[in-house]
Enzyme design. Structure first.
Site, mmCIF file in Angstrom:
data_model
loop_
_atom_site.group_PDB
_atom_site.id
_atom_site.type_symbol
_atom_site.label_atom_id
_atom_site.label_comp_id
_atom_site.label_asym_id
_atom_site.label_seq_id
_atom_site.Cartn_x
_atom_site.Cartn_y
_atom_site.Cartn_z
ATOM 1 N N ASP A 1 141.026 7.918 -15.355
ATOM 2 C CA ASP A 1 140.208 9.108 -15.896
ATOM 3 C C ASP A 1 138.827 8.279 -16.601
ATOM 4 O O ASP A 1 138.383 7.464 -16.340
ATOM 5 C CB ASP A 1 141.376 10.050 -17.011
ATOM 6 C CG ASP A 1 141.251 11.545 -16.882
ATOM 7 O OD1 ASP A 1 139.906 11.778 -16.921
ATOM 8 O OD2 ASP A 1 141.636 12.322 -17.893
ATOM 9 N N TRP A 2 137.922 10.048 -16.775
ATOM 10 C CA TRP A 2 137.013 9.209 -17.258
ATOM 11 C C TRP A 2 136.940 8.927 -18.746
ATOM 12 O O TRP A 2 137.167 8.967 -19.452
ATOM 13 C CB TRP A 2 136.161 11.280 -17.292
ATOM 14 C CG TRP A 2 135.521 11.112 -16.062
ATOM 15 C CD1 TRP A 2 133.922 11.831 -16.274
ATOM 16 C CD2 TRP A 2 135.767 11.298 -14.587
ATOM 17 N NE1 TRP A 2 133.451 11.640 -14.811
ATOM 18 C CE2 TRP A 2 134.329 11.679 -14.176
ATOM 19 C CE3 TRP A 2 136.747 10.675 -14.582
ATOM 20 C CZ2 TRP A 2 134.835 12.117 -12.784
ATOM 21 C CZ3 TRP A 2 136.711 11.180 -13.009
ATOM 22 C CH2 TRP A 2 136.288 11.621 -12.631
#
Length: 741
Positions: free
Chosen positions: A152-153
């Protein structure tokens, strides 16, 4: 709860991707609904692992049928947004395998998802992006996943651990897995060239699978318009099938145009295009329609429409830009001290006066801070109240905790990332202190302001006057993208202004329908008893309000079902005692174990406000003639065959989603009384009857035995229930699983 609808939805999204030349879709999300407080529930598929997995797999097949790679996320146990980067979800292996891993397993095995995204948080004390057991053992070895695993970011925290755990791609840019860092690890011998090759191979395998490596391939399909009528039609059909009729006393609905002369459409949400919860999933459509516009279009010019917003439950954006403060000596603005740590301790790195608190810094650091560590800040001063009556405070924060004290009163709980809070303050200056503590190097947002509560009431009296003379009153209420969204949890209660509006309208009309915008359950006890009908619209997106208007008018018969149990009070939910980090150690133990959602309500004998699977219709259905047969196989059984009759006993066409639950009569470990194992949506004309046939395999009988370390299905008796919801199960049958021969 219809896999065919999920497939069509996924395919439609993929065609929208192809119209823009997009290769990878960062969806679906399958994290389970543990609590209504999770700010991202609106992106997920409910509290049941089997239902979530089956819908996700169908969605993925639809996406990938059009040459777009799907990404199932967030792997795994990412069930709250509060401190999502730092909280460890501590879950025993049996609960993990039976509950929180199951949707991902179905997405991988049945959906053949191309990509998996790891979660922000930690699992049992280890970051998911660094968890070799999750990525290598479970995903690769046990499930046979052949696609690529991305973070995920900004959720990668190391180079060597992450590479060795099996992550293939750091997103959105390479802070830890860049060329220099990987080369250094190779030179040190802490990572091998074969590991790097494997990561590249995973990505190339996906590209080859979808034909992206073919020089003749064009991901941008010029034959698909960017505003695709096909997609708009699918969006409308998904809303028709998803909106849930929660309550309909004395058959207030449907209210066909022929029976209605005047409709009062009230509430902020009915006048504004409320499309989606907040965060990365928010996607503005090409065009949008308000509920007011949809009702006017559906009912036509012969029905008079009176429209009044009555209240504005979220004035935050305006307040943040205009709030006035002064320092202790009367200088305009606030004194602020910035610290090179996340605890507001020690000597400030810099100090200054800032006009107001309205910052969206993103990944930038405040001026005057050096280095790359986490930071914190304290703003102090006074606010000026020059009005009589209450004062509203608005707050928003992201990737950090925000604590606000006014007149010695804490007005903000940092577990919520956005909200409106009211205090009764007299005229004059009032001391204020705002503390911000960054929790993650991410997309920092810090906003705080205040204003007169009276400004939140608009044409309130005119709305009540319109309700008095209307044949139908529709009140739109709920959350907005600022108050329910990614990076923060939300309240269980809807805004008190909206509760007051509902009850004030119900006091002057007995023909009130509440249209609720929400990603999950809300506290209904203060207002639901006073209204005749209620619809849960979720977040209707581009065309959902048209479906809602059709349901009001009886053009569409509602068939949506709740994918979670709707509690009367937060304390009723099993996860409630195991949701918050009450001791501030940044660990949450999932003490409810496998008893998630309806399993807990069954076990404790708690009656919910609405059960899992609840959803009213304008027709009625009868269940009959359950037959259960066990097929012999090379093991103990080859499968269980079920059949039952479903009949539409009402006067209009309708769709019923039958639910099949299975329970183990006696087991060596505590098991839920019943667990959902299949759904069967059936559309029937009035008087029509259909025999529904379902086949289950032995896996539905098994559980993960913690001592044996494997899946077991023990011999003995099992019970099958069939019905429309978890507490309305008119059919019941039994069968035996024989011992091993």
């Amino acid at each position: 709860m219809d896999e065919k609808v999920a497939y069509a939805y996924g395919r439609s999204l993929a065609r929208d991707c192809r119209s823009a030349g997009i290769h990878v879709l960062l969806a679906p999300g399958v994290n389970l609904y543990r609590s209504p407080l999770c700010g991202r529930n609106f992106e997920y598929l409910g509290e049941d692992p089997e239902l979530s997995g089956l819908l996700a797999a169908a969605y993925i097949r639809g996406v990938q049928s059009e040459g777009v790679a799907a990404t199932v996320k967030h792997f795994t146990a990412n069930n709250q947004e509060y401190d999502r980067h730092g909280i460890s979800s501590d879950v025993d292996e049996r609960t993990l395998r039976e509950v929180y891993l199951r949707p991902f397993e179905l997405a991988v095995k049945d959906g053949r998802t191309a990509c998996v995204m790891t979660a922000y948080g930690l699992l049992n004390g280890q970051h998911c992006s660094e968890n070799r057991w999750l990525i290598k053992t479970i995903l690769r070895e046990e499930w046979g996943f052949e696609g690529w695993v991305m973070s995920d970011w900004t959720s990668v925290h190391s180079t060597v651990q992450t590479l060795n755990a099996g992550l293939d791609l750091e997103m959105p840019w390479a802070r830890f897995l860049g060329a220099d860092a990987v080369k250094f690890a190779l030179a040190q011998g802490t990572v091998t060239g074969a590991q790097v090759d494997e990561k590249i191979r995973h990505r190339l395998q996906v590209m080859a699978r979808f034909g992206w490596l073919d020089p003749r391939h064009q991901q941008l399909d010029p034959d698909i318009p960017s505003r695709n009528p096909e997609s708009e039609a699918v969006a409308l059909e998904v809303a028709r099938r998803g909106i849930v009729l929660l309550k309909n006393d004395r058959a207030l609905l449907p209210a066909p145009p022929a029976n209605v002369r005047r409709i009062a459409v009230l509430g902020h949400h009915s006048q504004a295009p409320i499309l989606c919860g907040g965060g990365s999933s928010y996607t503005p459509p090409h065009a949008s329609t308000t509920l007011l516009e949809a009702i006017a279009l559906t009912y036509g010019p012969d029905v008079e429409i009176a429209a009044h917003a009555c209240i504005d439950p979220w004035r935050g954006d305006a307040v943040f830009r205009t709030s006035a403060f002064c320092t202790a000596d009367g200088t305009p603005g606030l004194d602020v001290r910035y610290f090179q740590n996340a605890s507001c301790q020690g000597i400030p790195a810099c100090s200054r006066i800032e006009e107001r608190i309205d910052f969206y810094l993103g990944e930038k650091r405040p001026d005057g801070l050096s280095g790359g560590g986490l930071y914190s800040a304290i703003w102090s001063g006074k606010l000026l109240v020059d009005w009589d009556g209450d004062t509203d405070f608005y707050l928003e924060t992201e990737d950090g905790f925000l604590d606000v004290v006014v007149d010695g009163i804490t007005v903000f709980d940092s577990r919520r990332g956005a909200g409106r809070f009211t205090l009764a303050l007299g005229r004059g200056h009032h001391p204020v202190e705002v503390r911000f503590r960054q929790t993650q190097k991410g997309y920092v947002k810090i906003r705080f302001g205040y204003g007169a509560s009276s400004l939140s009431r608009l044409d309130y009296d005119a709305g009540l006057a319109a309700a008095r003379t209307a044949d139908l009153v529709v009140v739109g209420v709920g959350f907005v993208s600022q108050t329910e969204g990614e990076s923060h949890d939300r309240e269980f209660e809807i805004d008190p202004l909206q509760v007051a509006l509902i009850n004030d309208v119900a006091a002057v009309s007995d023909r009130v329908v509440v249209a609720l915008y929400s990603g999950g359950a809300v506290q209904t006890e203060p207002w639901l008893p006073s209204v005749r009908a209620a619809l849960c619209l979720w977040y209707p997106g581009q065309n959902g309000v048209l479906a809602a208007a059709e349901i009001l008018a009886g053009i569409t018969n509602p068939s949506g079902k709740l994918p979670f149990t709707w509690e009367k009070d937060l304390s009723d939910r099993g996860a409630n005692d195991f949701y918050h980090d009450t001791d501030a150690d940044r660990r949450v133990a999932y003490g409810d174990g496998v008893f998630v959602g309806y399993r807990h309500f069954d076990r404790q004998g708690i009656t919910p406000r609405f059960p899992f699977g609840h959803g009213l219709s304008y027709t009625t259905f009868a269940y009959d003639n359950l037959q259960v047969a066990v097929d012999a196989g090379p093991g103990r059984i080859a499968g269980i065959r079920l059949s039952f009759d479903l009949c539409n006993t009402g006067n209009v066409r309708g769709t019923e989603c039958a639910m099949v639950f299975v329970g183990d009569d006696e087991a060596s470990v505590p098991r839920p009384i019943r667990e959902l194992k299949a759904t069967a949506p059936v559309s029937l004309e009035p008087g029509e009857k259909q025999t529904v046939q379902i086949r289950l395999d032995e896996r539905v009988l098994s559980f993960w035995h913690p001592d044996a370390g494997r899946w077991l299905s023990e011999p003995g008796g099992f019970t099958v229930w069939v019905g429309p919801s978890a507490i309305c199960l008119p059919l019941c049958g039994r069968f035996q699983l024989a011992g091993v021969k």
